[in-house]
Design a protein around this motif. Sequence first.
Motif, PDB file in Angstrom:
ATOM      1  N   SER A 138       0.826  -1.207   0.000  1.00 16.66           N
ATOM      2  CA  SER A 138       0.000   0.000   0.000  1.00 16.66           C
ATOM      3  C   SER A 138       0.862   1.260   0.000  1.00 16.66           C
ATOM      4  N   ILE A 139       1.871   1.283   0.846  1.00 23.67           N
ATOM      5  CA  ILE A 139       2.730   2.465   0.885  1.00 23.67           C
ATOM      6  C   ILE A 139       3.523   2.588  -0.412  1.00 23.67           C
ATOM      7  N   TYR A 140       4.007   1.473  -0.932  1.00 27.16           N
ATOM      8  CA  TYR A 140       4.709   1.509  -2.227  1.00 27.16           C
ATOM      9  C   TYR A 140       3.830   2.130  -3.308  1.00 27.16           C
ATOM     10  N   SER A 141       2.581   1.693  -3.399  1.00 24.46           N
ATOM     11  CA  SER A 141       1.708   2.164  -4.479  1.00 24.46           C
ATOM     12  C   SER A 141       1.331   3.629  -4.331  1.00 24.46           C
ATOM     13  N   HIS A 142       1.474   4.185  -3.126  1.00 23.19           N
ATOM     14  CA  HIS A 142       1.161   5.597  -2.904  1.00 23.19           C
ATOM     15  C   HIS A 142       2.387   6.503  -3.019  1.00 23.19           C
ATOM     16  N   PHE A 143       3.583   5.928  -2.933  1.00 21.15           N
ATOM     17  CA  PHE A 143       4.796   6.747  -2.919  1.00 21.15           C
ATOM     18  C   PHE A 143       5.704   6.530  -4.129  1.00 21.15           C
ATOM     19  N   VAL A 144       5.368   5.558  -4.976  1.00 25.28           N
ATOM     20  CA  VAL A 144       6.197   5.255  -6.151  1.00 25.28           C
ATOM     21  C   VAL A 144       5.305   5.219  -7.383  1.00 25.28           C
ATOM     22  N   THR A 145       5.785   5.791  -8.465  1.00 25.10           N
ATOM     23  CA  THR A 145       5.047   5.757  -9.721  1.00 25.10           C
ATOM     24  C   THR A 145       5.941   5.210 -10.823  1.00 25.10           C
ATOM     25  N   LEU A 146       5.331   4.802 -11.931  1.00 22.88           N
ATOM     26  CA  LEU A 146       6.065   4.300 -13.091  1.00 22.88           C
ATOM     27  C   LEU A 146       5.902   5.271 -14.251  1.00 22.88           C
ATOM     28  N   TYR A 153      11.247   2.280 -19.593  1.00 20.48           N
ATOM     29  CA  TYR A 153      10.275   2.421 -18.514  1.00 20.48           C
ATOM     30  C   TYR A 153      11.072   2.485 -17.216  1.00 20.48           C
ATOM     31  N   PHE A 154      10.625   3.316 -16.277  1.00 20.89           N
ATOM     32  CA  PHE A 154      11.369   3.416 -15.026  1.00 20.89           C
ATOM     33  C   PHE A 154      10.451   3.841 -13.890  1.00 20.89           C
ATOM     34  N   SER A 155      10.886   3.525 -12.675  1.00 23.46           N
ATOM     35  CA  SER A 155      10.133   3.934 -11.494  1.00 23.46           C
ATOM     36  C   SER A 155      10.675   5.255 -10.973  1.00 23.46           C
ATOM     37  N   CYS A 156       9.843   5.940 -10.201  1.00 23.57           N
ATOM     38  CA  CYS A 156      10.245   7.188  -9.559  1.00 23.57           C
ATOM     39  C   CYS A 156       9.658   7.201  -8.150  1.00 23.57           C
ATOM     40  N   GLY A 157      10.514   7.368  -7.154  1.00 25.95           N
ATOM     41  CA  GLY A 157      10.034   7.442  -5.780  1.00 25.95           C
ATOM     42  C   GLY A 157      10.637   6.427  -4.831  1.00 25.95           C
ATOM     43  N   MET A 158      11.484   5.519  -5.343  1.00 25.27           N
ATOM     44  CA  MET A 158      12.035   4.465  -4.479  1.00 25.27           C
ATOM     45  C   MET A 158      12.986   4.999  -3.412  1.00 25.27           C
ATOM     46  N   LEU A 181       8.764  -4.104 -13.182  1.00 28.16           N
ATOM     47  CA  LEU A 181       9.293  -3.057 -12.303  1.00 28.16           C
ATOM     48  C   LEU A 181       8.647  -3.098 -10.923  1.00 28.16           C
ATOM     49  N   ASN A 182       7.328  -3.258 -10.888  1.00 26.41           N
ATOM     50  CA  ASN A 182       6.649  -3.291  -9.587  1.00 26.41           C
ATOM     51  C   ASN A 182       7.087  -4.493  -8.752  1.00 26.41           C
ATOM     52  N   ASN A 183       7.159  -5.650  -9.383  1.00 26.33           N
ATOM     53  CA  ASN A 183       7.549  -6.844  -8.633  1.00 26.33           C
ATOM     54  C   ASN A 183       9.009  -6.790  -8.193  1.00 26.33           C
ATOM     55  N   PHE A 184       9.867  -6.255  -9.049  1.00 26.22           N
ATOM     56  CA  PHE A 184      11.270  -6.119  -8.667  1.00 26.22           C
ATOM     57  C   PHE A 184      11.399  -5.165  -7.480  1.00 26.22           C
ATOM     58  N   ASN A 185      10.719  -4.019  -7.550  1.00 30.48           N
ATOM     59  CA  ASN A 185      10.800  -3.044  -6.458  1.00 30.48           C
ATOM     60  C   ASN A 185      10.271  -3.612  -5.146  1.00 30.48           C
ATOM     61  N   LEU A 186       9.141  -4.294  -5.207  1.00 29.17           N
ATOM     62  CA  LEU A 186       8.570  -4.862  -3.982  1.00 29.17           C
ATOM     63  C   LEU A 186       9.472  -5.950  -3.403  1.00 29.17           C
ATOM     64  N   TYR A 187      10.060  -6.745  -4.273  1.00 28.80           N
ATOM     65  CA  TYR A 187      11.014  -7.762  -3.809  1.00 28.80           C
ATOM     66  C   TYR A 187      12.199  -7.090  -3.120  1.00 28.80           C
TER      67      TYR A 187
END
Length: 238
Positions: A138-146, A153-158, A181-187
């Motif tokens: 939940s916090i990841y999805s509110h603080f990180v965007t793609l 493609y890249f993430s922003c907010g990690m 990207l989402n699964n890698f970041n969460l892992y």
Amino acid sequence: MEEVQIIIGVPGKWKNRTELIQAVASNGDGYLMAGYIIHNTKKDVCFEVEVYEHDPHLTEAFSYAGSFEDGLLDEIEHHTLTVYVIANINGFEDLKELVDVGASLLKSGGLAVKVETAGIAHTKDEWFQLLENKDYLSIYSHFVTLIGDEESYFSCGMKAFELPDVMTSSSISPEEAADLLNNFNLYNIIEQPSFKEGETFSLEQNSPLYKIAFINECRYEKEDVFFNPFGFIHLFQA
């Protein structure tokens, strides 16, 4: 360790700073504003704040950063003040406290929340849902965007998690990229592995392999609010 600052902005229609301070004192779940800080003595939590007058470009910024109904955008258009909370993050618990202080401002008359350091914005209801369930996802999805462009493609907010952002080539579909990207970041957030240059990563046993390369921040200057001092992990198809 690099110091990480995460900034959230909460606009509202308070008549002036005095009314804002009174609203927080009355409705802010124990938070108080004084000078350039907002604090909660019971929780021993304190954040720096800055308060700005009406910004004619704020509605446009929120419309790009989230999904908002016209009625809410109209309210944001008529905001009088915006409170920016500047948080020095040293772990996941600090992010939870930042969620709490954002909610306290919403309960005190705030209209919505924008995570300035990721360029992603949320309605009151979305933020209150986060308040009820402050888990990693939940916090990841509110603080990180793609984000995507012609090349990658890249993430922003990690940096909120004191970790590198991740990027991959735009040769794959947007759906595949988001999944990767989402699964890698969460892992990376949950398992905290010690990745090494040249190692490989895949989502599942029969999924494509990606080779890991560490690179310095390459998209934003150090002074930019999106700058990630932890750099990037580039996932190349192996």
